[in-house]
Enzyme design. Structure first.
Site, PDB file in Angstrom:
ATOM      1  NE  ARG A 161      -3.898  -2.264   0.753  1.00 50.73           N
ATOM      2  CZ  ARG A 161      -3.874  -3.540   0.342  1.00 50.73           C
ATOM      3  NH1 ARG A 161      -2.957  -3.945  -0.527  1.00 50.73           N
ATOM      4  NH2 ARG A 161      -4.784  -4.380   0.762  1.00 50.73           N
ATOM      5  CB  SER A 235      -8.727  -1.037   4.528  1.00 47.43           C
ATOM      6  OG  SER A 235      -9.160  -2.245   3.975  1.00 47.43           O
ATOM      7  CD  GLU A 331      -5.577   1.276   2.229  1.00 51.63           C
ATOM      8  OE1 GLU A 331      -5.363   0.141   2.668  1.00 51.63           O
ATOM      9  OE2 GLU A 331      -6.440   1.523   1.367  1.00 51.63           O
TER      10      GLU A 331
HETATM   11  P1  FAD Z   1      -8.490   8.879  -5.337  1.00 49.68           P
HETATM   12  O1  FAD Z   1      -9.079   8.709  -3.991  1.00 49.68           O
HETATM   13  O2  FAD Z   1      -9.121   9.828  -6.264  1.00 49.68           O
HETATM   14  O3  FAD Z   1      -6.949   9.255  -5.153  1.00 49.68           O
HETATM   15  C1  FAD Z   1      -6.155   8.498  -4.256  1.00 49.68           C
HETATM   16  C2  FAD Z   1      -4.772   9.127  -4.185  1.00 49.68           C
HETATM   17  O4  FAD Z   1      -4.135   9.025  -5.460  1.00 49.68           O
HETATM   18  C3  FAD Z   1      -4.783  10.618  -3.861  1.00 49.68           C
HETATM   19  O5  FAD Z   1      -3.599  10.898  -3.165  1.00 49.68           O
HETATM   20  C4  FAD Z   1      -4.740  11.285  -5.229  1.00 49.68           C
HETATM   21  O6  FAD Z   1      -4.187  12.580  -5.179  1.00 49.68           O
HETATM   22  C5  FAD Z   1      -3.850  10.314  -5.982  1.00 49.68           C
HETATM   23  N1  FAD Z   1      -4.142  10.255  -7.407  1.00 49.68           N
HETATM   24  C6  FAD Z   1      -5.276   9.790  -7.990  1.00 49.68           C
HETATM   25  N2  FAD Z   1      -5.159   9.845  -9.325  1.00 49.68           N
HETATM   26  C7  FAD Z   1      -3.930  10.354  -9.587  1.00 49.68           C
HETATM   27  C8  FAD Z   1      -3.221  10.657 -10.780  1.00 49.68           C
HETATM   28  N3  FAD Z   1      -3.734  10.428 -11.990  1.00 49.68           N
HETATM   29  N4  FAD Z   1      -1.983  11.170 -10.673  1.00 49.68           N
HETATM   30  C9  FAD Z   1      -1.416  11.397  -9.452  1.00 49.68           C
HETATM   31  N5  FAD Z   1      -2.043  11.139  -8.299  1.00 49.68           N
HETATM   32  C10 FAD Z   1      -3.281  10.613  -8.374  1.00 49.68           C
HETATM   33  N6  FAD Z   1      -7.683  -0.416  -2.226  1.00 49.68           N
HETATM   34  C11 FAD Z   1      -6.920  -1.537  -2.389  1.00 49.68           C
HETATM   35  O7  FAD Z   1      -5.692  -1.432  -2.556  1.00 49.68           O
HETATM   36  N7  FAD Z   1      -7.484  -2.769  -2.366  1.00 49.68           N
HETATM   37  C12 FAD Z   1      -8.798  -2.969  -2.195  1.00 49.68           C
HETATM   38  O8  FAD Z   1      -9.261  -4.106  -2.203  1.00 49.68           O
HETATM   39  C13 FAD Z   1      -9.629  -1.816  -2.013  1.00 49.68           C
HETATM   40  N8  FAD Z   1     -10.962  -1.950  -1.788  1.00 49.68           N
HETATM   41  C14 FAD Z   1     -11.718  -0.846  -1.579  1.00 49.68           C
HETATM   42  C15 FAD Z   1     -13.087  -1.020  -1.324  1.00 49.68           C
HETATM   43  C16 FAD Z   1     -13.894   0.089  -1.119  1.00 49.68           C
HETATM   44  C17 FAD Z   1     -15.366  -0.119  -0.845  1.00 49.68           C
HETATM   45  C18 FAD Z   1     -13.345   1.388  -1.179  1.00 49.68           C
HETATM   46  C19 FAD Z   1     -14.230   2.581  -0.982  1.00 49.68           C
HETATM   47  C20 FAD Z   1     -11.991   1.564  -1.404  1.00 49.68           C
HETATM   48  C21 FAD Z   1     -11.165   0.442  -1.609  1.00 49.68           C
HETATM   49  N9  FAD Z   1      -9.791   0.569  -1.840  1.00 49.68           N
HETATM   50  C22 FAD Z   1      -9.008  -0.538  -2.039  1.00 49.68           C
HETATM   51  C23 FAD Z   1      -9.152   1.906  -1.860  1.00 49.68           C
HETATM   52  C24 FAD Z   1      -9.267   2.624  -3.242  1.00 49.68           C
HETATM   53  O9  FAD Z   1     -10.310   2.104  -3.999  1.00 49.68           O
HETATM   54  C25 FAD Z   1      -7.973   2.519  -4.040  1.00 49.68           C
HETATM   55  O10 FAD Z   1      -6.916   3.120  -3.333  1.00 49.68           O
HETATM   56  C26 FAD Z   1      -8.077   3.186  -5.415  1.00 49.68           C
HETATM   57  O11 FAD Z   1      -6.904   2.962  -6.152  1.00 49.68           O
HETATM   58  C27 FAD Z   1      -8.370   4.692  -5.336  1.00 49.68           C
HETATM   59  O12 FAD Z   1      -8.729   5.145  -6.619  1.00 49.68           O
HETATM   60  P2  FAD Z   1      -9.394   6.581  -6.806  1.00 49.68           P
HETATM   61  O13 FAD Z   1      -9.403   6.916  -8.261  1.00 49.68           O
HETATM   62  O14 FAD Z   1     -10.699   6.628  -6.133  1.00 49.68           O
HETATM   63  O15 FAD Z   1      -8.318   7.467  -6.040  1.00 49.68           O
HETATM   64  P1  NAP Z   2     -10.005 -11.220   4.320  1.00 46.99           P
HETATM   65  O1  NAP Z   2      -9.847 -12.006   3.082  1.00 46.99           O
HETATM   66  O2  NAP Z   2     -11.115 -11.557   5.253  1.00 46.99           O
HETATM   67  O3  NAP Z   2      -8.635 -11.243   5.116  1.00 46.99           O
HETATM   68  C1  NAP Z   2      -8.533 -10.534   6.362  1.00 46.99           C
HETATM   69  C2  NAP Z   2      -7.121 -10.009   6.493  1.00 46.99           C
HETATM   70  O4  NAP Z   2      -6.225 -11.072   6.638  1.00 46.99           O
HETATM   71  C3  NAP Z   2      -6.711  -9.203   5.282  1.00 46.99           C
HETATM   72  O5  NAP Z   2      -6.295  -7.969   5.735  1.00 46.99           O
HETATM   73  C4  NAP Z   2      -5.587  -9.979   4.627  1.00 46.99           C
HETATM   74  O6  NAP Z   2      -4.446  -9.195   4.345  1.00 46.99           O
HETATM   75  C5  NAP Z   2      -5.202 -11.009   5.667  1.00 46.99           C
HETATM   76  N1  NAP Z   2      -5.102 -12.333   5.024  1.00 46.99           N
HETATM   77  C6  NAP Z   2      -6.096 -13.248   4.866  1.00 46.99           C
HETATM   78  N2  NAP Z   2      -5.626 -14.359   4.276  1.00 46.99           N
HETATM   79  C7  NAP Z   2      -4.315 -14.142   4.060  1.00 46.99           C
HETATM   80  C8  NAP Z   2      -3.283 -14.931   3.468  1.00 46.99           C
HETATM   81  N3  NAP Z   2      -3.512 -16.163   3.004  1.00 46.99           N
HETATM   82  N4  NAP Z   2      -2.051 -14.392   3.376  1.00 46.99           N
HETATM   83  C9  NAP Z   2      -1.799 -13.152   3.820  1.00 46.99           C
HETATM   84  N5  NAP Z   2      -2.744 -12.352   4.399  1.00 46.99           N
HETATM   85  C10 NAP Z   2      -3.980 -12.848   4.511  1.00 46.99           C
HETATM   86  O7  NAP Z   2     -10.078  -9.649   3.978  1.00 46.99           O
HETATM   87  P2  NAP Z   2     -11.272  -8.726   3.478  1.00 46.99           P
HETATM   88  O8  NAP Z   2     -11.404  -7.625   4.431  1.00 46.99           O
HETATM   89  O9  NAP Z   2     -12.466  -9.538   3.091  1.00 46.99           O
HETATM   90  O10 NAP Z   2     -10.625  -8.139   2.133  1.00 46.99           O
HETATM   91  C11 NAP Z   2     -10.325  -8.994   1.057  1.00 46.99           C
HETATM   92  C12 NAP Z   2      -9.140  -8.447   0.299  1.00 46.99           C
HETATM   93  O11 NAP Z   2      -9.483  -7.190  -0.264  1.00 46.99           O
HETATM   94  C13 NAP Z   2      -7.916  -8.215   1.172  1.00 46.99           C
HETATM   95  O12 NAP Z   2      -6.753  -8.559   0.454  1.00 46.99           O
HETATM   96  C14 NAP Z   2      -7.949  -6.738   1.451  1.00 46.99           C
HETATM   97  O13 NAP Z   2      -6.648  -6.177   1.601  1.00 46.99           O
HETATM   98  C15 NAP Z   2      -8.618  -6.178   0.204  1.00 46.99           C
HETATM   99  N6  NAP Z   2      -9.382  -4.973   0.549  1.00 46.99           N
HETATM  100  C16 NAP Z   2      -8.706  -3.813   0.661  1.00 46.99           C
HETATM  101  C17 NAP Z   2      -9.379  -2.644   0.969  1.00 46.99           C
HETATM  102  C18 NAP Z   2      -8.657  -1.324   1.019  1.00 46.99           C
HETATM  103  O14 NAP Z   2      -9.300  -0.295   1.092  1.00 46.99           O
HETATM  104  N7  NAP Z   2      -7.357  -1.319   0.975  1.00 46.99           N
HETATM  105  C19 NAP Z   2     -10.745  -2.670   1.202  1.00 46.99           C
HETATM  106  C20 NAP Z   2     -11.383  -3.882   1.119  1.00 46.99           C
HETATM  107  C21 NAP Z   2     -10.701  -5.040   0.784  1.00 46.99           C
HETATM  108  P3  NAP Z   2      -4.308  -8.208   3.087  1.00 46.99           P
HETATM  109  O15 NAP Z   2      -5.217  -7.065   3.388  1.00 46.99           O
HETATM  110  O16 NAP Z   2      -2.867  -7.818   3.114  1.00 46.99           O
HETATM  111  O17 NAP Z   2      -4.684  -8.951   1.862  1.00 46.99           O
END
Ligand code: FAD
Ligand code: NAP
Length: 336
Positions: A161, A235, A331
């Site tokens: 991340r 998250s 995050e």
């Molecule tokens: P924004 O919120 O618009 O921007 C995020 C950041 O990137 C800001 O700092 C912005 O300035 C910068 N940015 C955006 N576009 C550009 C550009 N073109 N150039 C330079 N900087 C830029 N994230 C995960 O990693 N894994 C997940 O599974 C995941 N699940 C999610 C589930 C939900 C329900 C939600 C709401 C979010 C989730 N996220 C997850 C977080 C998010 O979706 C990601 O981080 C996504 O990449 C953000 O995209 P955005 O276009 O909305 O970014």
């Molecule tokens: P999940 O699958 O229930 O897992 C719970 C947590 O345990 C996660 O944070 C995951 O880490 C860790 N985990 C589970 N199994 C693992 C394995 N085999 N090896 C290493 N780590 C393991 O999680 P969830 O909340 O339903 O989300 C599913 C996936 O979507 C996850 O990978 C999560 O990161 C991603 N997600 C991200 C966001 C965001 O905003 N960043 C939001 C929603 C979902 P990791 O998170 O490192 O995978």
């Protein structure tokens, strides 16, 4: 034009922008930068705002709303294709488009909200796959040096991340990314939360990218709130990664704590579990709470302000630290 930043952030907090400018072309980048310089305001480029939290204070920023479009697929060799996608494309559209074209490598990242341009900012990841697994390069406009340039994957310094772009906010505008996707069968995710979703749980089994996409989308629907109906930014905290030594101390006091060993040998803890076991109910307010199925996801219950959110987030961090001695970091990207 609508200047309310609550409509540009899926958590729905934030004040009024000074100006919001669409970025559809490279020329729009120059115009937006010139305008922001003239007004002496920072230019913040955003996509869909699903990982951005804005201060309530009005007129702090000029916002560049990234909308550059285009996806181009070029065969590299018998096994792989190179896929170029413009920053304003929807990430999930790119995933489905790749799968329709017989390509695999990003199917486990199905359903992640947001744009292509934001994907490298925090090296998006889910179910054991990260953008870094398929990324080749990122094209950017370098604001400081006033030139377009390309970052190889290594130069992006991608980690859990995080990236060079997240560490240097406001320095680079991502315009395009290039991925190397495979024509072979995909890797089956081994996460327990997807168990039983495939014809076989054998990670070597024949499972298609479409089947993985379907399983991931179904699972995400049950565990994550749709920001269109419940404002959230996914998250809210990163999973803390601690040394094996620190882990031994934490585990001695809390033997039931879930943990995952990382490639480096450090230990990743699940922030959602830590929050759930650190008196999370006591910090909930009328306006900021937790998603029922996932305590890692904070929700705006209605009318929350930036201050409301930060207050709750700080209490969560304190409770987790007091109970487990572990620090958890937010995050999302904050703009204050
Ligand atoms: P924004 O919120 O618009 O921007 C995020 C950041 O990137 C800001 O700092 C912005 O300035 C910068 N940015 C955006 N576009 C550009 C550009 N073109 N150039 C330079 N900087 C830029 N994230 C995960 O990693 N894994 C997940 O599974 C995941 N699940 C999610 C589930 C939900 C329900 C939600 C709401 C979010 C989730 N996220 C997850 C977080 C998010 O979706 C990601 O981080 C996504 O990449 C953000 O995209 P955005 O276009 O909305 O970014
Ligand atoms: P999940 O699958 O229930 O897992 C719970 C947590 O345990 C996660 O944070 C995951 O880490 C860790 N985990 C589970 N199994 C693992 C394995 N085999 N090896 C290493 N780590 C393991 O999680 P969830 O909340 O339903 O989300 C599913 C996936 O979507 C996850 O990978 C999560 O990161 C991603 N997600 C991200 C966001 C965001 O905003 N960043 C939001 C929603 C979902 P990791 O998170 O490192 O995978």
């Amino acid at each position: 034009m609508d200047l309310n930043l609550q409509n540009y952030s899926t958590f729905k907090v934030g004040g009024r922008a000074y100006r919001i400018l669409n970025i559809r072309t490279e020329n729009d980048i120059f115009s937006a930068l010139a305008y922001a310089t003239k007004c002496e305001k920072p230019l913040i480029v955003i996509g869909d705002g699903s990982n951005s939290i804005f201060s309530d204070e009005p007129e702090l920023f000029v916002i560049g709303h990234m909308q550059m479009k285009g996806i181009y697929i070029k065969e590299e060799d018998e096994g792989y294709s190179l896929v170029r996608a413009a920053a304003g494309e929807s990430w999930d559209h790119l995933v489905s488009h790749a799968i329709e074209n017989g390509l695999s490598g990003i199917e486990a990242l199905s359903g992640i909200p947001g744009t292509v341009g934001a994907a490298p900012i925090q090296n998006i990841g889910a179910y054991g796959t990260e953008l870094s697994d398929t990324l080749v390069k990122v094209s950017v406009y370098d604001i400081e040096h006033k030139r377009f340039r390309t970052f190889s994957k290594e130069q992006c310094e991608l980690s859990y991340r995080d990236s060079i772009f997240k560490k240097n906010p406001g320095k680079y505008i991502v315009t395009e990314i290039t991925l190397r996707l495979s024509k072979s069968k995909p890797k089956v995710p081994s996460y327990a939360s997807l168990a039983g979703k495939f014809p076989s749980d054998d990670t070597e089994a024949e499972v298609t990218a479409e089947q993985i996409r379907k399983a991931v989308l179904e699972t995400r629907t049950t565990k994550l709130p749709d920001p269109k109906t419940i404002p959230n930014c996914g998250s809210f905290f990163k999973n803390p990664i601690i040394s094996e030594e620190q882990f031994k101390t934490v585990q001695a006091a809390h033997p039931e704590i879930p943990s995952f060993e990382t490639e480096s040998g450090d230990i990743k803890l699940y922030a959602g579990w830590l929050i759930e076991h650190a008196d999370y109910q006591s910090v909930e307010t009328d306006r900021v709470g937790f998603h029922d199925a996932n305590k890692l996801v904070l929700i705006n219950k209605g009318g929350a302000t930036f201050e409301d959110l930060i207050t709750v987030a700080s209490f969560i961090q304190k409770n987790v630290f007091d109970r487990f001695g572990v620090e958890i970091e937010p995050e999302p990207n904050f703009f204050v």
